[in-house]
Design a protein around this motif. Structure first.
Motif, mmCIF file in Angstrom:
data_model
loop_
_atom_site.group_PDB
_atom_site.id
_atom_site.type_symbol
_atom_site.label_atom_id
_atom_site.label_comp_id
_atom_site.label_asym_id
_atom_site.label_seq_id
_atom_site.Cartn_x
_atom_site.Cartn_y
_atom_site.Cartn_z
ATOM 1 N N PHE A 132 0.756 -1.205 -0.017
ATOM 2 C CA PHE A 132 0.057 0.077 -0.053
ATOM 3 C C PHE A 132 0.723 1.211 -0.041
ATOM 4 O O PHE A 132 0.511 2.230 -0.657
ATOM 5 C CB PHE A 132 -0.958 -0.210 1.130
ATOM 6 C CG PHE A 132 -1.919 1.061 1.236
ATOM 7 C CD1 PHE A 132 -2.962 1.378 0.327
ATOM 8 C CD2 PHE A 132 -1.713 2.233 2.111
ATOM 9 C CE1 PHE A 132 -3.962 2.211 0.421
ATOM 10 C CE2 PHE A 132 -2.550 3.283 2.065
ATOM 11 C CZ PHE A 132 -3.558 3.066 1.441
ATOM 12 N N ILE A 133 1.924 1.277 0.938
ATOM 13 C CA ILE A 133 2.786 2.666 0.835
ATOM 14 C C ILE A 133 3.629 2.506 -0.312
ATOM 15 O O ILE A 133 3.561 3.564 -0.900
ATOM 16 C CB ILE A 133 3.772 2.403 2.174
ATOM 17 C CG1 ILE A 133 3.000 2.373 3.500
ATOM 18 C CG2 ILE A 133 4.743 3.431 2.112
ATOM 19 C CD1 ILE A 133 3.690 1.828 4.761
ATOM 20 N N LEU A 176 1.044 4.147 -2.680
ATOM 21 C CA LEU A 176 1.110 5.608 -2.757
ATOM 22 C C LEU A 176 2.394 6.215 -3.069
ATOM 23 O O LEU A 176 1.890 7.556 -3.608
ATOM 24 C CB LEU A 176 0.830 5.914 -0.776
ATOM 25 C CG LEU A 176 -0.341 5.471 -0.365
ATOM 26 C CD1 LEU A 176 -0.111 5.794 1.246
ATOM 27 C CD2 LEU A 176 -1.510 5.922 -0.902
ATOM 28 N N PHE A 177 3.545 5.841 -3.256
ATOM 29 C CA PHE A 177 4.443 6.486 -3.710
ATOM 30 C C PHE A 177 4.296 6.376 -5.362
ATOM 31 O O PHE A 177 5.224 7.204 -5.707
ATOM 32 C CB PHE A 177 5.924 6.001 -3.180
ATOM 33 C CG PHE A 177 6.359 6.633 -1.975
ATOM 34 C CD1 PHE A 177 7.364 7.662 -1.804
ATOM 35 C CD2 PHE A 177 5.790 6.164 -0.846
ATOM 36 C CE1 PHE A 177 7.470 8.201 -0.706
ATOM 37 C CE2 PHE A 177 5.911 6.599 0.669
ATOM 38 C CZ PHE A 177 7.287 7.558 0.393
ATOM 39 N N ILE A 236 1.338 7.198 -7.034
ATOM 40 C CA ILE A 236 0.107 7.445 -7.480
ATOM 41 C C ILE A 236 -0.069 8.423 -8.473
ATOM 42 O O ILE A 236 -0.711 9.477 -8.121
ATOM 43 C CB ILE A 236 -0.565 7.903 -6.114
ATOM 44 C CG1 ILE A 236 -2.049 7.847 -6.254
ATOM 45 C CG2 ILE A 236 0.006 9.468 -5.653
ATOM 46 C CD1 ILE A 236 -2.840 7.597 -5.059
ATOM 47 N N PHE A 265 -1.668 3.313 -9.441
ATOM 48 C CA PHE A 265 -1.688 3.158 -8.040
ATOM 49 C C PHE A 265 -2.193 1.575 -7.930
ATOM 50 O O PHE A 265 -1.629 0.897 -7.102
ATOM 51 C CB PHE A 265 -2.908 3.934 -7.329
ATOM 52 C CG PHE A 265 -3.054 3.552 -6.005
ATOM 53 C CD1 PHE A 265 -1.876 4.064 -4.820
ATOM 54 C CD2 PHE A 265 -4.067 2.832 -5.453
ATOM 55 C CE1 PHE A 265 -2.084 3.778 -3.724
ATOM 56 C CE2 PHE A 265 -4.021 2.278 -4.175
ATOM 57 C CZ PHE A 265 -3.373 2.800 -3.298
ATOM 58 N N PHE A 268 0.117 -1.223 -6.462
ATOM 59 C CA PHE A 268 0.072 -2.189 -5.185
ATOM 60 C C PHE A 268 0.124 -3.682 -5.609
ATOM 61 O O PHE A 268 0.679 -4.321 -4.832
ATOM 62 C CB PHE A 268 -1.637 -1.985 -4.984
ATOM 63 C CG PHE A 268 -1.979 -2.613 -3.686
ATOM 64 C CD1 PHE A 268 -1.600 -2.465 -2.392
ATOM 65 C CD2 PHE A 268 -2.704 -3.649 -3.976
ATOM 66 C CE1 PHE A 268 -2.079 -2.915 -1.459
ATOM 67 C CE2 PHE A 268 -3.015 -4.519 -2.912
ATOM 68 C CZ PHE A 268 -2.828 -4.233 -1.691
#
Length: 161
Positions: A95-96, A99-100, A102, A108, A112
């Motif tokens: 998930f993190i 996020l980087f 996106i 995204f 993921f």
């Protein structure tokens, strides 16, 4: 799932390496096919638009796999693996990681799932003790980024036509 994990942990080293490589490429290709079918929102990444081909290669094939594996798998998964069950650190890391990346909703989601692949193989290699999880995931990440580099930057292939 525990049986699958056990089988991967006790698989011969060369078989694990080949299986990991083939599965990562397969999932990568499936993700890219889905992107091309369901989205036309991802064009060139704006921060790479006016950069030289050598800079793009260095950034995407060498620097990003090393830095991102260190941060998203080594630091996050290694920190959380003692506190949580097997899959939670992988999901959190993925998930993190997403996020980087996106740049768009589609990107995204795609990153993921790639993060899940990287995290899963990092965690399995960590259990094996005969393969460096860090270097194995750097290799997988660099390989997939190299395929993207060839398709997007050398062959100018576009998923969004």
């Amino acid at each position: 799932m525990k049986k699958v994990i056990n089988n991967l942990v006790f698989l011969r080293q060369w078989k694990f390496f080949i299986l990991g490589t083939l599965l990562a490429i397969l999932f990568f290709l499936l993700i890219n096919i889905l992107i091309s079918i369901f989205s036309n929102e991802l064009k060139d990444l704006p921060f790479l638009k006016d950069k030289s081909i050598f800079f793009i290669f260095f950034l995407t094939v060498i620097f990003a796999p090393i830095f991102e594996t260190f941060f998203f798998q080594k630091i996050i998964i290694d920190f959380l693996k003692e506190k949580l069950d097997f899959f939670k650190p992988i999901f959190i890391s993925s998930f993190i990681f997403a996020l980087f990346h996106i740049y768009s909703v589609t990107y995204f989601i795609a990153t993921f799932f790639l993060g899940l692949i990287f995290g899963f193989f990092y965690a399995i290699a960590n259990l094996r003790k005969d393969i460096s999880p860090f270097f194995f995931v750097v290799y997988l990440h660099a390989l997939l980024n190299f395929i993207s580099f060839i398709l997007n930057d050398i062959l100018k292939f576009s998923y969004c036509q």
